[in-house]
Design a protein around this motif. Structure first.
Motif, PDB file in Angstrom:
ATOM      1  N   SER A  28       0.836  -1.198   0.000  1.00  0.00           N
ATOM      2  CA  SER A  28       0.000   0.000   0.000  1.00  0.00           C
ATOM      3  C   SER A  28       0.870   1.246   0.000  1.00  0.00           C
ATOM      4  CB  SER A  28      -0.904   0.007   1.239  1.00  0.00           C
ATOM      5  OG  SER A  28      -1.646   1.188   1.306  1.00  0.00           O
ATOM      6  N   TYR A  29       0.545   2.218  -0.835  1.00  0.00           N
ATOM      7  CA  TYR A  29       1.220   3.501  -0.777  1.00  0.00           C
ATOM      8  C   TYR A  29       0.882   4.179   0.552  1.00  0.00           C
ATOM      9  CZ  TYR A  29       2.648   3.589  -5.674  1.00  0.00           C
ATOM     10  OH  TYR A  29       3.256   3.336  -6.875  1.00  0.00           O
ATOM     11  N   VAL A  30       1.878   4.781   1.166  1.00  0.00           N
ATOM     12  CA  VAL A  30       1.669   5.498   2.421  1.00  0.00           C
ATOM     13  C   VAL A  30       2.344   6.858   2.351  1.00  0.00           C
ATOM     14  CG1 VAL A  30       1.464   3.417   3.844  1.00  0.00           C
ATOM     15  CG2 VAL A  30       3.710   4.449   3.493  1.00  0.00           C
ATOM     16  N   TYR A  31       1.811   7.813   3.083  1.00  0.00           N
ATOM     17  CA  TYR A  31       2.482   9.105   3.251  1.00  0.00           C
ATOM     18  C   TYR A  31       2.111   9.769   4.571  1.00  0.00           C
ATOM     19  CZ  TYR A  31      -1.909  11.388   1.843  1.00  0.00           C
ATOM     20  OH  TYR A  31      -3.209  11.823   1.770  1.00  0.00           O
ATOM     21  N   LEU A  32       1.145   9.218   5.278  1.00  0.00           N
ATOM     22  CA  LEU A  32       0.722   9.791   6.547  1.00  0.00           C
ATOM     23  C   LEU A  32       1.496   9.176   7.707  1.00  0.00           C
ATOM     24  CD1 LEU A  32      -3.138   9.784   5.982  1.00  0.00           C
ATOM     25  CD2 LEU A  32      -1.599  11.744   5.841  1.00  0.00           C
ATOM     26  N   LYS A  33       1.782  10.020   8.704  1.00  0.00           N
ATOM     27  CA  LYS A  33       2.512   9.558   9.889  1.00  0.00           C
ATOM     28  C   LYS A  33       1.808   8.379  10.546  1.00  0.00           C
ATOM     29  CE  LYS A  33       1.482  11.590  13.507  1.00  0.00           C
ATOM     30  NZ  LYS A  33       1.156  12.676  14.451  1.00  0.00           N
ATOM     31  N   GLU A  34       0.478   8.412  10.597  1.00  0.00           N
ATOM     32  CA  GLU A  34      -0.263   7.349  11.267  1.00  0.00           C
ATOM     33  C   GLU A  34      -0.082   6.006  10.582  1.00  0.00           C
ATOM     34  OE1 GLU A  34      -3.938   9.510  10.535  1.00  0.00           O
ATOM     35  OE2 GLU A  34      -4.735   7.742   9.525  1.00  0.00           O
ATOM     36  N   ASP A  35       0.293   6.005   9.314  1.00  0.00           N
ATOM     37  CA  ASP A  35       0.586   4.763   8.601  1.00  0.00           C
ATOM     38  C   ASP A  35       2.067   4.396   8.692  1.00  0.00           C
ATOM     39  OD1 ASP A  35      -2.076   4.436   7.687  1.00  0.00           O
ATOM     40  OD2 ASP A  35      -1.704   5.878   6.095  1.00  0.00           O
ATOM     41  N   ILE A  36       2.936   5.407   8.627  1.00  0.00           N
ATOM     42  CA  ILE A  36       4.375   5.167   8.593  1.00  0.00           C
ATOM     43  C   ILE A  36       4.899   4.726   9.962  1.00  0.00           C
ATOM     44  CG2 ILE A  36       6.627   6.228   8.158  1.00  0.00           C
ATOM     45  CD1 ILE A  36       5.138   8.214   6.297  1.00  0.00           C
ATOM     46  N   PHE A  37       4.431   5.387  11.025  1.00  0.00           N
ATOM     47  CA  PHE A  37       4.997   5.152  12.350  1.00  0.00           C
ATOM     48  C   PHE A  37       4.839   3.706  12.837  1.00  0.00           C
ATOM     49  CE2 PHE A  37       6.561   5.694  16.449  1.00  0.00           C
ATOM     50  CZ  PHE A  37       5.616   5.326  17.402  1.00  0.00           C
ATOM     51  N   PRO A  38       3.647   3.093  12.759  1.00  0.00           N
ATOM     52  CA  PRO A  38       3.540   1.696  13.235  1.00  0.00           C
ATOM     53  C   PRO A  38       4.460   0.745  12.487  1.00  0.00           C
ATOM     54  CG  PRO A  38       1.363   2.662  12.900  1.00  0.00           C
ATOM     55  CD  PRO A  38       2.348   3.610  12.297  1.00  0.00           C
ATOM     56  N   LEU A  39       4.626   0.986  11.182  1.00  0.00           N
ATOM     57  CA  LEU A  39       5.504   0.115  10.395  1.00  0.00           C
ATOM     58  C   LEU A  39       6.962   0.313  10.779  1.00  0.00           C
ATOM     59  CD1 LEU A  39       3.733   0.736   6.976  1.00  0.00           C
ATOM     60  CD2 LEU A  39       3.603  -1.346   8.342  1.00  0.00           C
ATOM     61  N   ALA A  40       7.356   1.576  10.962  1.00  0.00           N
ATOM     62  CA  ALA A  40       8.733   1.866  11.366  1.00  0.00           C
ATOM     63  C   ALA A  40       9.015   1.300  12.758  1.00  0.00           C
ATOM     64  CB  ALA A  40       8.971   3.368  11.339  1.00  0.00           C
ATOM     65  N   ARG A  41       8.054   1.438  13.644  1.00  0.00           N
ATOM     66  CA  ARG A  41       8.221   0.918  15.007  1.00  0.00           C
ATOM     67  C   ARG A  41       8.381  -0.615  14.990  1.00  0.00           C
ATOM     68  NH1 ARG A  41       3.274   2.311  18.501  1.00  0.00           N
ATOM     69  NH2 ARG A  41       2.395   0.829  17.001  1.00  0.00           N
ATOM     70  N   ASP A  42       7.560  -1.285  14.184  1.00  0.00           N
ATOM     71  CA  ASP A  42       7.665  -2.746  14.084  1.00  0.00           C
ATOM     72  C   ASP A  42       9.029  -3.167  13.536  1.00  0.00           C
ATOM     73  OD1 ASP A  42       5.109  -2.931  15.057  1.00  0.00           O
ATOM     74  OD2 ASP A  42       4.181  -3.388  13.119  1.00  0.00           O
TER      75      ASP A  42
END
Length: 416
Positions: free
Chosen positions: A314-328
């Protein structure tokens, strides 16, 4: 491969597959032809969002991003199928295989569209006959309809392919723009979204012709360099070349920061990750792009540095999408040693305006969560009349209803 001739007089095709997902399903099951068909999630439960639909369904008012319950209300005999992305990927690969037989100068844009530079194709009967041949082959060999725009540049070719669907072939010539392009509403122009259209309307620009003639300094004041670009394209100017290597471009936006002190405190590290993701979101919004790969960089107190990435669907650009993935990613690869520096990067970027509007398994699930809101609005509309709320038609949420599958096929295309 011989060197491509450059300069004026180029002949560019924009190939746009018609109702691609629905067309693939109809090619797979011919009994669906001529019927209102839509691709959506959870059809048995009447939940989810319409991904795409056939022209028969569109004729009944069914639209992309519409909740399934609403589509069924408009078209009770609507046939709803779940997405089959493996099937769509295979069909796309065959489409581009056929196109590559005509010219090596092909630039895929998404799973269902791409540009071709056929200037040197040496087709004896001319560009229109060549377009007819391509269109006929795709229909006869794959049972898939397409529209083709023919023009001297990419922008005009894209505009041309949108003018006649399905199975259209349209030529846009610069000398005829005053008759063919300029009378169209400015919001019909590729690259002009709702917010841009509203700003253009506010300064008296209603048609593409108005934009073509408007003062460039006022446009630059309102939109920056994009204002001049919009005016140039309204006048049929677009210097971009068809670039077969565009799919190999490495594009990214990232931020990193060294901590004041090396630490193993997870709360401090999570806060830094959150702040980095917020900065990445700000830059991506400013550049109006989205990405499909998340990368995290960890530098330890001994200066050992590792980078780990995750390819998304999935294309992402919002913090709410990026942060959980980066944290994982961080927790998966952090060895619990003191951290000196963290970095977050989003890669495989694409301009959001170029990302197709078909949805995928992930985006329609998110949109389906708003289904109860839609139902409440419908109840209030019946009680109080149309539009009980001020309509929010161009929020970040609505923009986020974009495909996350459109470029997965490029991995296959690169290897073919």
């Amino acid at each position: 491969m011989s060197k491509k001739k450059t300069g004026s007089g180029r002949i560019i095709f924009h190939i746009d597959m018609n109702c691609f997902y629905a067309s693939v399903e109809m090619a797979y099951e011919p009994s669906l032809k001529g019927k209102p068909v839509a691709i959506a999630g959870n059809p048995k439960e009447r939940k989810g969002i319409i991904v795409t639909s056939s022209y028969e369904a569109r004729g009944k008012g069914v639209k992309t991003t519409m909740p399934v319950w609403q589509a069924k209300k408009l078209c009770p005999n609507l046939i709803i199928l779940p997405p089959n992305f493996d099937r769509y990927r295979a069909a796309s690969k065959e489409v581009f295989r056929i196109l590559s037989e005509y010219t090596p100068y092909i630039e895929p844009v998404s799973i269902d569209e791409g540009y071709m530079d056929v200037t040197d194709a040496n087709w004896p009967k001319g560009a229109v006959d060549l377009a007819k041949s391509i269109q006929k082959r795709l229909l006869n060999e794959l049972d898939l309809p397409c529209s083709i725009g023919i023009a001297p540049n990419k922008f005009l070719a894209k505009m041309a392919s949108d003018m006649k669907k399905p199975l259209g072939i349209t030529v846009l010539r610069k000398r005829e723009l005053h008759r063919t392009l300029w009378p169209l509403p400015v919001e019909k122009m590729h690259g002009v979204g709702n917010k841009t259209a509203q700003k253009l309307h506010a300064i008296g620009i209603r048609t593409i012709g108005d934009l073509a003639k408007h003062d460039v300094y006022e446009l630059k004041h309102l939109f920056g360099i994009n204002g001049e670009r919009l005016k140039n394209r309204a006048n049929g100017k677009d210097p971009r070349k068809v670039d077969p290597d565009a799919i190999y471009d490495f594009k990214s936006i990232g931020n990193s920061q060294t901590l004041p002190e090396d630490t193993t405190d997870s709360s401090i590290l999570e806060k830094l990750l959150h702040d980095l993701c917020m900065k990445v979101e700000e830059r991506m919004k400013r550049k109006e792009v989205a990405g499909m790969t998340i990368q995290v960089m960890i530098r330890y107190d001994n200066r050992q540095t590792i980078t780990r990435s995750m390819k998304l669907q999935s294309y992402v650009y919002l913090k709410e999408d990026i942060f959980p993935l980066a944290r994982d990613l961080f927790y998966k690869h952090w060895n619990k040693q003191p951290v000196r520096l963290l970095g977050v990067t989003v890669q495989d970027l694409e301009e959001r305006q170029h990302i197709g509007e078909q949805l995928n398994l992930f985006t329609y699930k998110k949109a389906a969560q708003k289904e109860k809101l839609y139902e409440t609005i419908e109840v209030l509309k019946e009680k109080y009349g149309e539009n009980p709320f001020k309509r929010i038609s161009d929020t970040e949420e609505s923009k986020n209803l974009r495909t996350s599958f459109q470029k997965d096929f490029l991995d296959d295309y690169k290897q073919s």
